[in-house]
Design an enzyme around this catalytic site. Structure first.
Site, PDB file in Angstrom:
ATOM      1  N   LYS A 114       0.796  -1.100  -0.080  1.00 56.68           N
ATOM      2  CA  LYS A 114      -0.195  -0.075   0.215  1.00 56.68           C
ATOM      3  C   LYS A 114       1.051   1.240   0.219  1.00 56.68           C
ATOM      4  CE  LYS A 114      -4.162  -1.647   1.881  1.00 56.68           C
ATOM      5  NZ  LYS A 114      -4.927  -2.072   3.143  1.00 56.68           N
ATOM      6  N   LYS A 196      -3.972 -10.609  -6.811  1.00 61.09           N
ATOM      7  CA  LYS A 196      -5.270 -10.903  -6.172  1.00 61.09           C
ATOM      8  C   LYS A 196      -6.401 -10.141  -6.721  1.00 61.09           C
ATOM      9  CE  LYS A 196      -5.750  -8.408  -1.838  1.00 61.09           C
ATOM     10  NZ  LYS A 196      -6.250  -8.363  -0.599  1.00 61.09           N
ATOM     11  N   LYS A 199     -11.202  -5.539  -4.472  1.00 63.32           N
ATOM     12  CA  LYS A 199     -12.254  -4.628  -4.586  1.00 63.32           C
ATOM     13  C   LYS A 199     -11.811  -2.963  -4.960  1.00 63.32           C
ATOM     14  CE  LYS A 199     -13.490  -4.886   0.311  1.00 63.32           C
ATOM     15  NZ  LYS A 199     -12.358  -5.421   1.027  1.00 63.32           N
TER      16      LYS A 199
HETATM   17  P1  TYM Z   1     -10.768  -7.551   3.104  1.00 58.82           P
HETATM   18  O1  TYM Z   1     -12.046  -6.682   3.547  1.00 58.82           O
HETATM   19  O2  TYM Z   1      -9.709  -7.233   2.003  1.00 58.82           O
HETATM   20  O3  TYM Z   1     -11.218  -8.997   2.846  1.00 58.82           O
HETATM   21  C1  TYM Z   1     -12.240  -9.694   3.575  1.00 58.82           C
HETATM   22  C2  TYM Z   1     -12.110 -11.189   3.481  1.00 58.82           C
HETATM   23  O4  TYM Z   1     -12.084 -11.575   2.009  1.00 58.82           O
HETATM   24  C3  TYM Z   1     -10.683 -12.320   1.662  1.00 58.82           C
HETATM   25  N1  TYM Z   1     -10.121 -12.004   0.317  1.00 58.82           N
HETATM   26  C4  TYM Z   1      -9.944 -12.812  -0.367  1.00 58.82           C
HETATM   27  N2  TYM Z   1      -9.853 -14.236  -0.326  1.00 58.82           N
HETATM   28  C5  TYM Z   1      -9.527 -14.817  -1.517  1.00 58.82           C
HETATM   29  N3  TYM Z   1      -9.338 -14.481  -2.681  1.00 58.82           N
HETATM   30  C6  TYM Z   1      -9.266 -12.917  -2.707  1.00 58.82           C
HETATM   31  N4  TYM Z   1      -8.906 -12.193  -3.988  1.00 58.82           N
HETATM   32  C7  TYM Z   1      -9.737 -12.163  -1.669  1.00 58.82           C
HETATM   33  N5  TYM Z   1      -9.856 -10.852  -1.319  1.00 58.82           N
HETATM   34  C8  TYM Z   1     -10.074 -10.858  -0.211  1.00 58.82           C
HETATM   35  C9  TYM Z   1      -9.803 -11.739   2.780  1.00 58.82           C
HETATM   36  O5  TYM Z   1      -8.677 -12.609   3.091  1.00 58.82           O
HETATM   37  C10 TYM Z   1     -10.623 -11.398   3.824  1.00 58.82           C
HETATM   38  O6  TYM Z   1     -10.803 -12.738   4.564  1.00 58.82           O
HETATM   39  N6  TYM Z   1      -8.058  -6.914   7.272  1.00 58.82           N
HETATM   40  C11 TYM Z   1      -9.157  -7.717   6.824  1.00 58.82           C
HETATM   41  C12 TYM Z   1     -10.448  -7.244   7.408  1.00 58.82           C
HETATM   42  C13 TYM Z   1     -10.165  -7.484   9.078  1.00 58.82           C
HETATM   43  C14 TYM Z   1     -10.334  -9.065   9.590  1.00 58.82           C
HETATM   44  C15 TYM Z   1     -10.307  -8.548  10.791  1.00 58.82           C
HETATM   45  C16 TYM Z   1     -10.396 -10.186   9.207  1.00 58.82           C
HETATM   46  C17 TYM Z   1     -10.244  -6.532  10.024  1.00 58.82           C
HETATM   47  N7  TYM Z   1     -10.342  -7.114  11.166  1.00 58.82           N
HETATM   48  C18 TYM Z   1     -10.380  -9.659  11.841  1.00 58.82           C
HETATM   49  C19 TYM Z   1     -10.416 -10.961  10.034  1.00 58.82           C
HETATM   50  C20 TYM Z   1     -10.156 -10.955  11.272  1.00 58.82           C
HETATM   51  C21 TYM Z   1      -9.199  -7.097   5.301  1.00 58.82           C
HETATM   52  O7  TYM Z   1      -8.764  -6.279   4.797  1.00 58.82           O
HETATM   53  O8  TYM Z   1     -10.203  -8.110   4.540  1.00 58.82           O
END
Ligand code: TYM
Length: 334
Positions: A114, A196, A199
């Site tokens: 980032k 990957k 969004k």
């Molecule tokens: P975020 O919002 O980017 O994504 C949410 C969940 O989706 C999974 N994910 C994917 N899995 C497979 N392929 C992909 N291309 C892909 N893109 C996203 C992510 O691994 C995630 O499980 N930091 C986290 C949010 C968060 C969180 C937490 C998660 C904040 N606190 C505590 C678990 C526990 C995030 O940015 O996810």
């Protein structure tokens, strides 16, 4: 409910959830909801580490809640809530910051990526983002965290912080385990299949939203980058095709070999057409339920209001323990 093991997970309302979020996270959350006591959070405080238009953030947060429910997450069985409604998350985060080293935060690959992308928007919250994530998890004495592959390193940090705090101040936190599925933990961009699916990608053709029209899904799959080899094979040399096979397999329940056999001697055209249909059909029930839910904002408000109450009760217990162990005088009420 009390003796069930605990799950915590969340997604950022920083844009439209994608097929990657659905396959890598939400589908697994649904599968785990009967066996565990689950907290599924909309992590709005994480989302503001990159600039958000306030009215879009409000809208996206409610839409993420609707997407959770539309995916099959039962609000009666699980605690669904908005992170900023439970102030213990940021409070614990401050304490955990005091035991996080700059060295370990510097090593976080997501922060490094980032910061490369937008030097201009680099802020301190982006740097301590994984510490807030650790707070989310540790507040609920979480056993298991179902996430996609990209969150593995953040989870390792949460485990390290829990162990460090426990060693320094005595047993306080459960040390959580990651739950990362074998197939679908990393869905790739349709345009650059070595990256990957995200969004926040500027190129809309790179991702499929969880809620997208059938025509748009078909168009994007048709345009998905493949290769000139022309054989439907699950191989690292063909990352585009491999990604489509992963999606196909996850949503249809067919094994990778079955899919390879089905398309032996056929070109990418038929394979892509069928992949698109598998996605359209896989997401159809989600989309239908989602559209219904959005018509009923009062219902969604009730869900997140009840969720915050339940989450707060659990979170406050851990936070009180932490404050006490660190040596902060408990507040007196007069
Ligand atoms: P975020 O919002 O980017 O994504 C949410 C969940 O989706 C999974 N994910 C994917 N899995 C497979 N392929 C992909 N291309 C892909 N893109 C996203 C992510 O691994 C995630 O499980 N930091 C986290 C949010 C968060 C969180 C937490 C998660 C904040 N606190 C505590 C678990 C526990 C995030 O940015 O996810």
């Amino acid at each position: 409910m009390e003796d069930k093991k605990i799950i915590f997970s969340g997604a950022q309302p920083s844009g439209k959830l994608t097929l990657g979020n659905y396959i890598g996270a939400l589908k697994n959350w649904v599968a785990l909801q009967d066996e565990y006591n689950c907290y599924y959070c909309i992590v709005d405080l994480h989302a503001i580490t990159v600039p958000q238009e306030p009215k879009d953030l409000r809208k996206n947060s409610l839409e993420v809640l609707a997407k959770y429910i539309a995916s099959g997450i039962d609000p009666e069985k699980n605690t669904l809530f908005i992170q900023s409604h439970v102030s213990a998350h940021t409070e614990l985060s401050w304490v955990l910051n005091t035991i996080s080293s700059m060295g370990e935060l510097n090593r976080m690959t997501q922060f490094k990526e980032k910061s490369k992308k937008s030097e201009a928007n680099l802020n301190a919250a982006l740097y301590t983002y994984p510490v807030l994530m650790a707070s989310d998890i540790l507040l609920y004495q979480t056993d298991l965290v179902p996430v996609g592959e990209d969150q593995k390193q953040h989870l390792e940090l949460a485990r390290n912080l829990a162990q460090r705090f426990n060693t320094r101040y005595s047993e306080t936190f459960k040390v959580p385990e990651p739950y990362i599925a074998k197939v679908g933990a990393r869905i790739m961009s349709l345009q650059e299949p070595t990256k990957k699916m995200s969004k926040s990608d500027e190129n809309e053709n790179a991702y499929i939203g969880m809620i997208e029209t059938a025509d748009s899904i078909r168009r994007k799959v048709k345009r998905a980058v493949t290769d000139s080899i022309g054989i439907v094979k699950y191989s690292d040399e063909q990352p585009g095709v491999k990604n489509l096979i992963n999606i196909y397999s996850n949503l249809s329940g067919k094994s990778i070999e079955e899919i390879e056999n089905m398309y032996e001697g056929k070109g990418y055209g038929v394979f892509k057409d069928d992949t698109a249909e598998v996605i359209v059909e896989g997401l159809r029930p989600v989309r239908e339920k989602y559209e219904d839910l959005l018509k009923n904002k009062d219902y969604l408000e009730t869900i997140y209001a009840q969720g915050a109450d339940k989450a707060e009760r659990a979170a406050i217990k851990t936070l009180r323990k932490v404050y006490k162990k660190v040596g902060l005088i408990p507040r007196k009420f007069i």
